[in-house]
Design an enzyme around this catalytic site. Structure first.
Site, mmCIF file in Angstrom:
data_model
loop_
_atom_site.group_PDB
_atom_site.id
_atom_site.type_symbol
_atom_site.label_atom_id
_atom_site.label_comp_id
_atom_site.label_asym_id
_atom_site.label_seq_id
_atom_site.Cartn_x
_atom_site.Cartn_y
_atom_site.Cartn_z
ATOM 1 N N MET A 38 0.839 -1.200 0.000
ATOM 2 C CA MET A 38 0.000 0.000 0.000
ATOM 3 C C MET A 38 0.881 1.261 0.000
ATOM 4 S SD MET A 38 -3.356 -0.981 2.172
ATOM 5 C CE MET A 38 -2.751 -0.432 3.742
ATOM 6 N N GLY A 39 2.160 1.095 -0.369
ATOM 7 C CA GLY A 39 3.046 2.253 -0.446
ATOM 8 C C GLY A 39 3.595 2.657 0.908
ATOM 9 N N HIS A 92 9.037 0.940 3.342
ATOM 10 C CA HIS A 92 10.088 0.951 4.363
ATOM 11 C C HIS A 92 10.945 -0.295 4.205
ATOM 12 C CE1 HIS A 92 7.472 -1.957 6.309
ATOM 13 N NE2 HIS A 92 6.468 -1.071 6.357
ATOM 14 N N HIS A 141 9.266 -3.658 3.395
ATOM 15 C CA HIS A 141 8.931 -3.827 1.977
ATOM 16 C C HIS A 141 10.198 -4.121 1.163
ATOM 17 C CE1 HIS A 141 5.618 -0.962 3.320
ATOM 18 N NE2 HIS A 141 4.950 -2.014 2.896
ATOM 19 N N VAL A 175 10.587 -7.778 9.482
ATOM 20 C CA VAL A 175 11.760 -6.924 9.682
ATOM 21 C C VAL A 175 11.448 -5.959 10.822
ATOM 22 C CG1 VAL A 175 13.244 -5.175 8.632
ATOM 23 C CG2 VAL A 175 12.446 -7.121 7.271
HETATM 24 N N1 ATP Z 1 8.090 -5.157 8.999
HETATM 25 C C1 ATP Z 1 7.764 -5.924 7.956
HETATM 26 N N2 ATP Z 1 8.470 -7.017 7.679
HETATM 27 C C2 ATP Z 1 8.151 -7.819 6.619
HETATM 28 N N3 ATP Z 1 7.120 -7.578 5.788
HETATM 29 C C3 ATP Z 1 6.375 -6.488 6.033
HETATM 30 C C4 ATP Z 1 6.653 -5.604 7.116
HETATM 31 N N4 ATP Z 1 5.734 -4.601 7.098
HETATM 32 C C5 ATP Z 1 4.921 -4.858 6.064
HETATM 33 N N5 ATP Z 1 5.294 -5.978 5.421
HETATM 34 C C6 ATP Z 1 4.629 -6.614 4.280
HETATM 35 O O1 ATP Z 1 4.601 -5.733 3.192
HETATM 36 C C7 ATP Z 1 3.433 -5.985 2.423
HETATM 37 C C8 ATP Z 1 2.704 -4.695 2.225
HETATM 38 O O2 ATP Z 1 2.265 -4.231 3.488
HETATM 39 P P1 ATP Z 1 1.743 -2.777 3.764
HETATM 40 O O3 ATP Z 1 1.998 -1.929 2.568
HETATM 41 O O4 ATP Z 1 0.392 -2.818 4.339
HETATM 42 O O5 ATP Z 1 2.779 -2.273 4.847
HETATM 43 P P2 ATP Z 1 2.631 -2.136 6.382
HETATM 44 O O6 ATP Z 1 3.867 -1.534 6.899
HETATM 45 O O7 ATP Z 1 2.150 -3.453 6.920
HETATM 46 O O8 ATP Z 1 1.522 -1.071 6.494
HETATM 47 P P3 ATP Z 1 0.488 -0.869 7.628
HETATM 48 O O9 ATP Z 1 1.133 0.031 8.573
HETATM 49 O O10 ATP Z 1 -0.568 -0.294 6.814
HETATM 50 O O11 ATP Z 1 0.087 -2.196 8.182
HETATM 51 C C9 ATP Z 1 2.605 -7.010 3.207
HETATM 52 O O12 ATP Z 1 2.853 -8.305 2.683
HETATM 53 C C10 ATP Z 1 3.172 -6.876 4.595
HETATM 54 O O13 ATP Z 1 3.021 -8.041 5.382
HETATM 55 C C1 PAF Z 2 -1.862 -7.127 0.471
HETATM 56 C C2 PAF Z 2 -2.271 -5.657 0.373
HETATM 57 C C3 PAF Z 2 -1.303 -4.935 -0.561
HETATM 58 C C4 PAF Z 2 -3.669 -5.594 -0.264
HETATM 59 O O1 PAF Z 2 -4.104 -4.275 -0.336
HETATM 60 C C5 PAF Z 2 -2.316 -4.982 1.746
HETATM 61 O O2 PAF Z 2 -3.256 -5.586 2.566
HETATM 62 C C6 PAF Z 2 -0.984 -4.877 2.393
HETATM 63 O O3 PAF Z 2 -0.250 -3.962 2.007
HETATM 64 O O4 PAF Z 2 -0.641 -5.696 3.268
HETATM 65 N N1 BAL Z 3 -0.849 -4.215 6.204
HETATM 66 C C1 BAL Z 3 -2.229 -4.612 6.183
HETATM 67 C C2 BAL Z 3 -3.075 -3.672 5.430
HETATM 68 C C3 BAL Z 3 -4.026 -2.888 6.261
HETATM 69 O O1 BAL Z 3 -3.780 -2.660 7.456
HETATM 70 O O2 BAL Z 3 -5.031 -2.447 5.729
#
Ligand code: ATP
Ligand code: PAF
Ligand code: BAL
Length: 319
Positions: free
Chosen positions: A26-27, A30, A33, A176
């Site tokens: 979802m952008g 960090h 990602h 991470v």
């Molecule tokens: N700290 C992390 N370590 C490994 N994978 C991650 C981590 N944070 C997010 N991801 C993975 O990155 C992908 C995209 O996640 P997303 O863009 O929602 O980021 P997020 O940091 O989890 O955001 P949010 O704060 O919205 O939960 C997902 O598969 C998520 O599990």
């Molecule tokens: C898998 C995903 C990109 C679907 O919007 C979201 O839930 C996220 O970032 O974890």
């Molecule tokens: N990282 C999961 C997406 C969400 O919180 O909507």
């Protein structure tokens, strides 16, 4: 060279070379990602193709959630994706993903989607699976990479792939963390200094739980840390079976996930640790793993403990 694609037509026009690997986000990218993208690059090899999708999916946000204020940092996202090894960044507009407007036909996450995260965020997992299914159709990958940090999401995507015969291999990437244990998350940037300090209790609780050997002791240790944590409003702490997110009872054997969710100020955070009870764990997590980052920060003693020293419970790697 990394290219930016905004349309389904643009995606369809891409040459297909080698294995195609997709990382959905979802952008507000960090290091978490970046680890997913680097792992995808390793699997794709020089011949293959890594596509990173960046899309804030309105369908998975509840009416009172943070859709409008969710951080949007497109230029920095492109730069991070390029540095981490992406060939393509797919960043569509909402109208491109939902050309018919609000979709009438959606996926249902079923009972697993109503537990833990789903109980607090009704409809969240239906919306998440709907967009993941669409992005799988649009990008048509051989492999798709998801973070263990969103353990219930990962389990549901695995289940959707199994139940609906998606021709894709799902690869999990370990969480991470920052040096002090906080799981990296796009929502961390909402936190004030005080809230960030309070949020550390999430990972502390998980590591305290992971030092114990039995399901009951694991739950109790994690709960104790969270009960005493100032500045946090606990949503849940639960030990669950990673296959369906039902509670792992006291006699549980095999893989489990210790999961926690809490609010620090207005920001809701989640975290979890995969554990294994009573048996040989999966591949022991490599502390410097494919992501180059530790799965647990340091001296929890947990991830390093060999199975023989913890006859009943040895923490395991991501499922
Ligand atoms: N700290 C992390 N370590 C490994 N994978 C991650 C981590 N944070 C997010 N991801 C993975 O990155 C992908 C995209 O996640 P997303 O863009 O929602 O980021 P997020 O940091 O989890 O955001 P949010 O704060 O919205 O939960 C997902 O598969 C998520 O599990
Ligand atoms: C898998 C995903 C990109 C679907 O919007 C979201 O839930 C996220 O970032 O974890
Ligand atoms: N990282 C999961 C997406 C969400 O919180 O909507």
């Amino acid at each position: 060279m990394t290219v930016l694609v905004r349309t389904a037509t643009g995606l369809a026009a891409l040459d297909r070379t080698g294995r195609r690997c997709v990382v959905m986000t979802m952008g507000a990218l960090h290091d978490g990602h970046a680890a997913l993208i680097r792992t995808a690059r390793e699997h794709a090899g020089a011949e293959g193709q890594v596509i990173v999708t960046v899309f804030v999916n309105p369908l998975q946000f509840g009416a009172n959630e943070d859709l409008d204020r969710y951080p949007r940092t497109p230029d920095a996202d492109f730069a991070l994706a390029r540095e981490a090894g992406a060939d393509v960044v797919f960043a569509p507009a909402v109208e491109e993903v939902y050309p018919g407007g609000d979709p009438q036909v959606r996926l249902s996450a079923g009972p697993m989607g109503e537990r833990l995260e789903g109980a607090t965020r009704p409809g969240h997992f239906d919306g998440m699976l709907t967009v993941v299914a669409k992005l799988l159709h649009l990008t048509a990958p051989d492999l798709a990479f998801f973070g263990q940090k969103d353990a219930q999401q990962l389990a549901l995507i695995r289940r959707m792939v199994l139940d609906l015969n998606f021709p894709v291999e799902v690869v999990a990437v370990p969480t991470v963390r920052e040096a002090d244990g906080l799981a990296r998350s796009s929502r961390n940037r909402y936190l004030s200094r005080e809230e960030r300090a309070a949020a550390l209790a999430l990972s502390r609780a998980l590591f305290a739980g992971a030092r114990e050997r039995t399901p009951a002791a694991v739950r109790e240790a994690a709960h104790r840390v969270l009960k005493e944590a100032p500045g946090l409003e606990l949503d849940y702490v639960a030990l669950v079976d990673p296959a369906d997110f039902t509670d792992a009872g006291d006699g549980h054997r095999g893989d489990a996930v210790l999961a926690v969710a809490a609010r620090a100020g207005a920001t809701r955070l989640i975290d979890n640790l995969p554990l294994t009870f009573g048996g040989v764990p999966h591949d022991t997590p490599d502390a410097t793993g494919p992501t180059g980052a530790p799965d647990t920060p340091d001296a929890t003693g947990a991830t390093a403990a060999p199975a023989a020293q913890h006859p009943q419970h040895t923490p395991g790697a991501a499922p």
